[in-house]
Every structure is written in structure tokens, then in C-alpha cells.
Write an enzyme that holds these catalytic residues in place. Structure first.
Site, PDB file in Angstrom:
ATOM      1  N   SER A  97       0.815  -1.217   0.000  1.00 17.18           N
ATOM      2  CA  SER A  97       0.000   0.000   0.000  1.00 17.18           C
ATOM      3  C   SER A  97       0.849   1.267   0.000  1.00 17.18           C
ATOM      4  O   SER A  97       1.992   1.268   0.500  1.00 17.18           O
ATOM      5  CB  SER A  97      -0.856  -0.014   1.273  1.00 17.18           C
ATOM      6  OG  SER A  97      -1.419   1.253   1.491  1.00 17.18           O
ATOM      7  N   ALA A  98       0.245   2.328  -0.503  1.00 13.01           N
ATOM      8  CA  ALA A  98       0.877   3.653  -0.428  1.00 13.01           C
ATOM      9  C   ALA A  98       1.081   4.070   1.030  1.00 13.01           C
ATOM     10  O   ALA A  98       1.880   4.977   1.304  1.00 13.01           O
ATOM     11  CB  ALA A  98      -0.011   4.676  -1.124  1.00 13.01           C
ATOM     12  N   CYS A  99       0.373   3.406   1.950  1.00 11.85           N
ATOM     13  CA  CYS A  99       0.490   3.751   3.371  1.00 11.85           C
ATOM     14  C   CYS A  99       1.867   3.420   3.949  1.00 11.85           C
ATOM     15  O   CYS A  99       2.148   3.747   5.098  1.00 11.85           O
ATOM     16  CB  CYS A  99      -0.584   3.047   4.195  1.00 11.85           C
ATOM     17  SG  CYS A  99      -2.211   3.718   3.879  1.00 11.85           S
ATOM     18  N   TYR A 139      -1.040  -0.030  10.099  1.00 11.12           N
ATOM     19  CA  TYR A 139      -1.393  -0.711   8.842  1.00 11.12           C
ATOM     20  C   TYR A 139      -0.221  -0.603   7.863  1.00 11.12           C
ATOM     21  O   TYR A 139       0.177  -1.575   7.222  1.00 11.12           O
ATOM     22  CB  TYR A 139      -2.664  -0.067   8.283  1.00 11.12           C
ATOM     23  CG  TYR A 139      -3.025  -0.433   6.866  1.00 11.12           C
ATOM     24  CD1 TYR A 139      -3.665  -1.641   6.566  1.00 11.12           C
ATOM     25  CD2 TYR A 139      -2.758   0.442   5.799  1.00 11.12           C
ATOM     26  CE1 TYR A 139      -4.013  -1.961   5.263  1.00 11.12           C
ATOM     27  CE2 TYR A 139      -3.098   0.126   4.496  1.00 11.12           C
ATOM     28  CZ  TYR A 139      -3.728  -1.082   4.230  1.00 11.12           C
ATOM     29  OH  TYR A 139      -4.073  -1.392   2.929  1.00 11.12           O
ATOM     30  N   GLU A 173     -15.308   2.173   4.537  1.00 13.68           N
ATOM     31  CA  GLU A 173     -15.249   2.733   3.187  1.00 13.68           C
ATOM     32  C   GLU A 173     -14.217   3.848   3.087  1.00 13.68           C
ATOM     33  O   GLU A 173     -13.878   4.493   4.069  1.00 13.68           O
ATOM     34  CB  GLU A 173     -16.635   3.260   2.752  1.00 13.68           C
ATOM     35  CG  GLU A 173     -17.178   4.445   3.521  1.00 13.68           C
ATOM     36  CD  GLU A 173     -17.814   4.067   4.857  1.00 13.68           C
ATOM     37  OE1 GLU A 173     -17.585   2.949   5.349  1.00 13.68           O
ATOM     38  OE2 GLU A 173     -18.521   4.929   5.425  1.00 13.68           O
ATOM     39  N   LYS A 229     -22.712   9.858   0.573  1.00  9.59           N
ATOM     40  CA  LYS A 229     -23.273  11.031   1.255  1.00  9.59           C
ATOM     41  C   LYS A 229     -24.070  11.894   0.283  1.00  9.59           C
ATOM     42  O   LYS A 229     -25.150  12.375   0.625  1.00  9.59           O
ATOM     43  CB  LYS A 229     -22.138  11.855   1.887  1.00  9.59           C
ATOM     44  CG  LYS A 229     -21.530  11.161   3.101  1.00  9.59           C
ATOM     45  CD  LYS A 229     -20.369  11.950   3.678  1.00  9.59           C
ATOM     46  CE  LYS A 229     -19.692  11.158   4.790  1.00  9.59           C
ATOM     47  NZ  LYS A 229     -18.760  11.915   5.579  1.00  9.59           N
ATOM     48  N   GLN A 255      -6.454  18.590   2.104  1.00 10.18           N
ATOM     49  CA  GLN A 255      -5.531  17.462   1.983  1.00 10.18           C
ATOM     50  C   GLN A 255      -5.720  16.841   0.588  1.00 10.18           C
ATOM     51  O   GLN A 255      -6.830  16.840   0.062  1.00 10.18           O
ATOM     52  CB  GLN A 255      -5.744  16.433   3.112  1.00 10.18           C
ATOM     53  CG  GLN A 255      -7.071  15.712   3.150  1.00 10.18           C
ATOM     54  CD  GLN A 255      -8.166  16.454   3.919  1.00 10.18           C
ATOM     55  OE1 GLN A 255      -8.221  17.669   3.936  1.00 10.18           O
ATOM     56  NE2 GLN A 255      -9.072  15.706   4.538  1.00 10.18           N
ATOM     57  N   THR A 256      -4.643  16.338   0.018  1.00  7.83           N
ATOM     58  CA  THR A 256      -4.714  15.830  -1.360  1.00  7.83           C
ATOM     59  C   THR A 256      -4.453  14.327  -1.427  1.00  7.83           C
ATOM     60  O   THR A 256      -3.773  13.762  -0.574  1.00  7.83           O
ATOM     61  CB  THR A 256      -3.658  16.528  -2.248  1.00  7.83           C
ATOM     62  OG1 THR A 256      -2.377  16.375  -1.616  1.00  7.83           O
ATOM     63  CG2 THR A 256      -3.974  17.999  -2.442  1.00  7.83           C
ATOM     64  N   ARG A 257      -5.014  13.713  -2.477  1.00  6.06           N
ATOM     65  CA  ARG A 257      -4.817  12.284  -2.725  1.00  6.06           C
ATOM     66  C   ARG A 257      -4.947  12.018  -4.223  1.00  6.06           C
ATOM     67  O   ARG A 257      -5.471  12.832  -4.973  1.00  6.06           O
ATOM     68  CB  ARG A 257      -5.915  11.446  -2.029  1.00  6.06           C
ATOM     69  CG  ARG A 257      -5.864  11.416  -0.514  1.00  6.06           C
ATOM     70  CD  ARG A 257      -4.653  10.652   0.013  1.00  6.06           C
ATOM     71  NE  ARG A 257      -4.690  10.547   1.457  1.00  6.06           N
ATOM     72  CZ  ARG A 257      -4.270  11.478   2.310  1.00  6.06           C
ATOM     73  NH1 ARG A 257      -3.781  12.627   1.864  1.00  6.06           N
ATOM     74  NH2 ARG A 257      -4.341  11.282   3.614  1.00  6.06           N
TER      75      ARG A 257
HETATM   76  P1  NAD Z   1     -11.255  -5.618   1.074  1.00  9.45           P
HETATM   77  O1  NAD Z   1     -11.365  -5.400   2.540  1.00  9.45           O
HETATM   78  O2  NAD Z   1     -12.468  -5.409   0.232  1.00  9.45           O
HETATM   79  O3  NAD Z   1     -10.710  -7.097   0.786  1.00  9.45           O
HETATM   80  C1  NAD Z   1      -9.885  -7.799   1.674  1.00  9.45           C
HETATM   81  C2  NAD Z   1     -10.518  -9.148   1.899  1.00  9.45           C
HETATM   82  O4  NAD Z   1      -9.687  -9.921   2.763  1.00  9.45           O
HETATM   83  C3  NAD Z   1     -11.895  -9.068   2.587  1.00  9.45           C
HETATM   84  O5  NAD Z   1     -12.894  -9.652   1.770  1.00  9.45           O
HETATM   85  C4  NAD Z   1     -11.698  -9.834   3.882  1.00  9.45           C
HETATM   86  O6  NAD Z   1     -12.833 -10.595   4.272  1.00  9.45           O
HETATM   87  C5  NAD Z   1     -10.532 -10.737   3.517  1.00  9.45           C
HETATM   88  N1  NAD Z   1      -9.884 -11.213   4.731  1.00  9.45           N
HETATM   89  C6  NAD Z   1      -9.523 -10.479   5.826  1.00  9.45           C
HETATM   90  N2  NAD Z   1      -9.025 -11.274   6.765  1.00  9.45           N
HETATM   91  C7  NAD Z   1      -9.071 -12.538   6.272  1.00  9.45           C
HETATM   92  C8  NAD Z   1      -8.708 -13.797   6.784  1.00  9.45           C
HETATM   93  N3  NAD Z   1      -8.214 -13.912   8.035  1.00  9.45           N
HETATM   94  N4  NAD Z   1      -8.888 -14.904   6.024  1.00  9.45           N
HETATM   95  C9  NAD Z   1      -9.405 -14.792   4.773  1.00  9.45           C
HETATM   96  N5  NAD Z   1      -9.771 -13.610   4.227  1.00  9.45           N
HETATM   97  C10 NAD Z   1      -9.611 -12.507   4.974  1.00  9.45           C
HETATM   98  O7  NAD Z   1     -10.058  -4.711   0.583  1.00  9.45           O
HETATM   99  P2  NAD Z   1      -9.584  -4.329  -0.892  1.00  9.45           P
HETATM  100  O8  NAD Z   1      -9.834  -2.900  -1.072  1.00  9.45           O
HETATM  101  O9  NAD Z   1     -10.131  -5.304  -1.871  1.00  9.45           O
HETATM  102  O10 NAD Z   1      -8.012  -4.528  -0.736  1.00  9.45           O
HETATM  103  C11 NAD Z   1      -7.337  -5.710  -1.180  1.00  9.45           C
HETATM  104  C12 NAD Z   1      -5.870  -5.608  -0.783  1.00  9.45           C
HETATM  105  O11 NAD Z   1      -5.278  -4.443  -1.364  1.00  9.45           O
HETATM  106  C13 NAD Z   1      -5.628  -5.499   0.725  1.00  9.45           C
HETATM  107  O12 NAD Z   1      -4.469  -6.230   1.052  1.00  9.45           O
HETATM  108  C14 NAD Z   1      -5.382  -4.031   0.934  1.00  9.45           C
HETATM  109  O13 NAD Z   1      -4.587  -3.786   2.081  1.00  9.45           O
HETATM  110  C15 NAD Z   1      -4.663  -3.667  -0.347  1.00  9.45           C
HETATM  111  N6  NAD Z   1      -4.811  -2.230  -0.664  1.00  9.45           N
HETATM  112  C16 NAD Z   1      -6.016  -1.741  -1.058  1.00  9.45           C
HETATM  113  C17 NAD Z   1      -6.142  -0.389  -1.344  1.00  9.45           C
HETATM  114  C18 NAD Z   1      -7.464   0.189  -1.794  1.00  9.45           C
HETATM  115  O14 NAD Z   1      -7.505   1.389  -2.071  1.00  9.45           O
HETATM  116  N7  NAD Z   1      -8.554  -0.555  -1.870  1.00  9.45           N
HETATM  117  C19 NAD Z   1      -5.045   0.455  -1.230  1.00  9.45           C
HETATM  118  C20 NAD Z   1      -3.830  -0.074  -0.809  1.00  9.45           C
HETATM  119  C21 NAD Z   1      -3.717  -1.433  -0.557  1.00  9.45           C
END
Ligand code: NAD
Length: 324
Positions: A120-122, A151, A193, A202, A220-222
Site C-alpha cells: 500500500s501507499a500507506c 497498517y 469505506e 453522502k 488534503q490531497t490524494r
Molecule cells: P477488502 O477489505 O475489500 O478485501 C480484503 C478481503 O480480505 C476481505 O474480503 C476480507 O474478508 C478478507 N480477509 C480479511 N481477513 C481474512 C482472513 N483472516 N482470512 C481470509 N480472508 C480474509 O479490501 P480491498 O480494497 O479489496 O483490498 C485488497 C488488498 O489491497 C488489501 O491487502 C489491501 O490492504 C490492499 N490495498 C487496497 C487499497 C485500496 O484502495 N482498496 C489500497 C492499498 C492497498
């Protein structure tokens, strides 16, 4: 010719659900695993296992059966309201690190050759993201490390874990740092969300002339990336000989005020914004796409406005369905 076999961890989630669909459209046989089934449409996976990847035995079972590629997206995750309050730090770190430790070891033992990890960008240091107009998220700026959330620290630890397995066991690893991915079928309510979905909800819920709340001053920007571009980046990275970590994000940076305005324009609805205190994260952040351009010969290109035009109607429909 037999189909390539892929495993998508987190297949019940937003990006994982879309990734399953994408892999199916490319002719893969796909197994999905998640704690839950996808919320908004039936899974397209050939096989879906509802199970907890914190359990090492589960991880060993799901990689069985000739899985060649693993896409590890399962994580305990959410928007600022979940990640930046501090209330979930221990569970976020424990859950996500355990999943990654289990999945890597199980993949190694099963002889999986290729594994994708969604970072992640985080992970980027807070000290490079204080100026909303000029944040630095170049891949090489990750160290000296200083993420602003646990995180982010877990993601950084796991990046290093994947790279260690690559070096010590010869596994093919590909790591992407996603920057705010959005689109239909993403979490849009309930506290996990992210901002594009939150503003779509909203605005959809509020009558013309009403008021919506925004955390902070909105300056703040993204940058935000539409889901299709994210999947294209993931697939190109997996087909490349580049391990990363590489940013998969958009270079189009907007203020959160502008994001909310875009949603209002798309909804053709004027509402006023009330700025309130809330969890904010860094002051500015945007994907730096130089490296992806050089290494993959491709970079994301879809405009934020266009992606929101596809996302808003879907969230509006969810709001209407819920109010019936
Ligand atoms: P999401 O929460 O919709 O999907 C993650 C899934 O992992 C969920 O369905 C959750 O039920 C499942 N999960 C969590 N714990 C679990 C476990 N113990 N066993 C099995 N499944 C489990 O999130 P997303 O937005 O689809 O993100 C997917 C990945 O991308 C994540 O790793 C997230 O950190 C990374 N990510 C997402 C974003 C974004 O903007 N969405 C940005 C940076 C990184």
C-alpha cells in the site's frame, strides 16, 4: 492445453472479487478464498473456499491442487475511519501479518512459483507527505521508514517478508503498492469505506441543498485509481520480470474538496460541505509513476472523473436498495 490455475486470497473483497473476474476472462481456472463471499455479486471463481487464512492449516489446504499463481490480497483493512483511529492497530497488525506468514510458507511448501502481494501507499514516510502540493511517493523514498499508521508498518514488514522468501527460496515475487483504488462493488458504508465511496454515498443520501460532513479542511490531497487500471497493472506486473515494489496508482492529484465537488457534478446535485474534525492521515499523497512506466512500459491513465462516473450510479443504486 490445460488452464493456468490461480488462487486469489481475499476473493470476497473489493479488488479480489474483480481480480477473479479478470483472471476468468483471461482463461484461468481460479480458486478464491475469503472469510466471506462477495457481497454484491456472485463469485466467478471455479472454486470458493470460505475460511480463515490466519489458520496455517487453511493456508496449506488452499494452495493444494497445482496452484501456479497466488494473488495475496487478504488483509484486515479499511479507510481512514478504521485505520487511523488507533483502535484497531493490534488486530490489523496481527491479522494481516499472520495471513502473510501463513500464505508465504504454505506457497513455498506447495512449490508455488509466482506470488503477488498487495502492499500500500500507506508504507511511505509521513515526513515526505506534509506538503499537500508536493508529496514524494517515489518507490525509493520508502526508507528511512516512517509510515503514519500501523497498517502501513505491517505492509512494510510483509513486503520485506516476501522479498526475503524470494532471495532465500528462489520464489518469484511481485509486489505492488496500491494507491486508493475505487470502483463499483467496493465497500461504501459501515465505517471501512474510503473517501470516493463515502462521498458518493453522502451525496446520494442527501437532498439538494442539504449538508454533508467532511473530515478536516478538505485541502488534503490524494490520488485515486479506478479498479480496471489497477487490475491491468497487477496482471502486467505478474507477467513481467520485475519484483517491485512498484506503485500502482494515479498521478492525478486532487484535494478532497475537489473530489466531493466532482461527485456533486456527476450527481447533478449541490450540497454544502461541513468540515468537522476526524482521522485524516497524511496531508498529501499521490502515486509516482516513473518506475512503473520504465519497468512495465505502461502506466495507469484513466481520469478520476471518468471512474467516478461509473462508481456513483452503482453507489446511488445501493443507497436506494437499502432505503426500500
Ligand atoms: P477488502 O477489505 O475489500 O478485501 C480484503 C478481503 O480480505 C476481505 O474480503 C476480507 O474478508 C478478507 N480477509 C480479511 N481477513 C481474512 C482472513 N483472516 N482470512 C481470509 N480472508 C480474509 O479490501 P480491498 O480494497 O479489496 O483490498 C485488497 C488488498 O489491497 C488489501 O491487502 C489491501 O490492504 C490492499 N490495498 C487496497 C487499497 C485500496 O484502495 N482498496 C489500497 C492499498 C492497498
Amino acid at each position: 492445453m490445460s488452464k493456468k490455475r490461480a488462487l486469489v486470497c481475499g476473493a470476497g473483497g473489493f479488488i479480489g472479487g474483480h481480480l477473479v473476474r479478470r483472471l476468468k476472462s483471461e482463461g484461468y481456472w481460479v480458486r478464491g478464498v475469503d472469510l466471506k463471499y462477495p457481497e454484491f455479486s456472485p463469485t466467478q471463481a471455479d472454486d470458493f473456499i470460505q475460511a480463515d487464512l490466519r489458520n496455517a492449516t487453511v493456508a496449506e489446504v488452499v494452495v493444494k491442487g497445482g496452484i501456479e499463481e497466488v494473488y495475496q490480497l487478504a488483509a484486515d483493512m479499511g479507510g481512514a475511519g478504521y485505520i487511523f483511529t488507533g483502535d484497531h492497530d493490534a488486530v490489523v497488525m496481527h491479522n494481516s501479518a499472520t495471513i502473510n506468514l501463513n500464505m508465504l510458507e504454505a506457497s513455498r511448501l506447495a512449490g508455488v512459483k509466482k506470488i503477488f502481494y498487495s502492499s500500500s501507499a500507506c508504507i511511505y514516510p509521513e515526513y515526505n507527505q506534509m506538503d499537500p502540493d508536493n508529496p514524494n511517493c517515489e518507490e525509493s523514498s520508502a526508507y528511512p521508514a516512517g509510515p503514519d499508521s500501523e497498517y502501513g508498518w505491517e505492509k512494510l514488514f510483509s513486503e520485506r517478508l516476501y522479498l526475503s522468501y524470494m532471495r532465500n527460496y528462489g520464489m518469484e515475487v511481485h509486489i505492488a503498492r496500491f494507491h486508493n483504488i475505487f470502483g463499483p462493488e467496493g465497500t461504501w458504508t459501515g465505517g471501512k469505506e474510503k473517501s470516493p465511496a463515502a462521498f458518493c454515498r453522502k451525496v446520494a443520501e442527501t437532498p439538494v441543498g442539504g449538508e454533508i460532513e467532511m473530515w478536516g479542511d478538505g485541502k488534503q490531497t490524494r490520488s485515486f485509481l479506478y479498479i480496471d487500471d489497477c487490475l491491468e497493472g497487477v496482471r502486467r506486473l505478474m507477467e513481467s520480470n520485475f519484483e517491485g515494489p512498484v506503485n500502482i496508482g494515479s498521478e492525478e492529484m486532487v484535494s478532497i474538496n475537489r473530489l466531493a465537488e466532482m461527485v456533486m457534478e456527476i450527481a447533478a446535485k449541490e450540497v454544502t460541505i461541513k468540515h468537522i474534525p476526524g482521522p485524516l492521515g497524511v496531508r498529501g499523497r499521490r502515486s509516482d509513476n516513473n518506475l512503473i512506466g520504465v519497468r512495465l512500459g505502461w502506466k495507469p491513465s484513466e481520469l478520476l472523473y471518468k471512474g467516478l462516473c461509473k462508481t456513483y450510479p452503482w453507489i446511488k443504486e445501493q443507497v436506494e436498495l437499502l432505503s426500500k
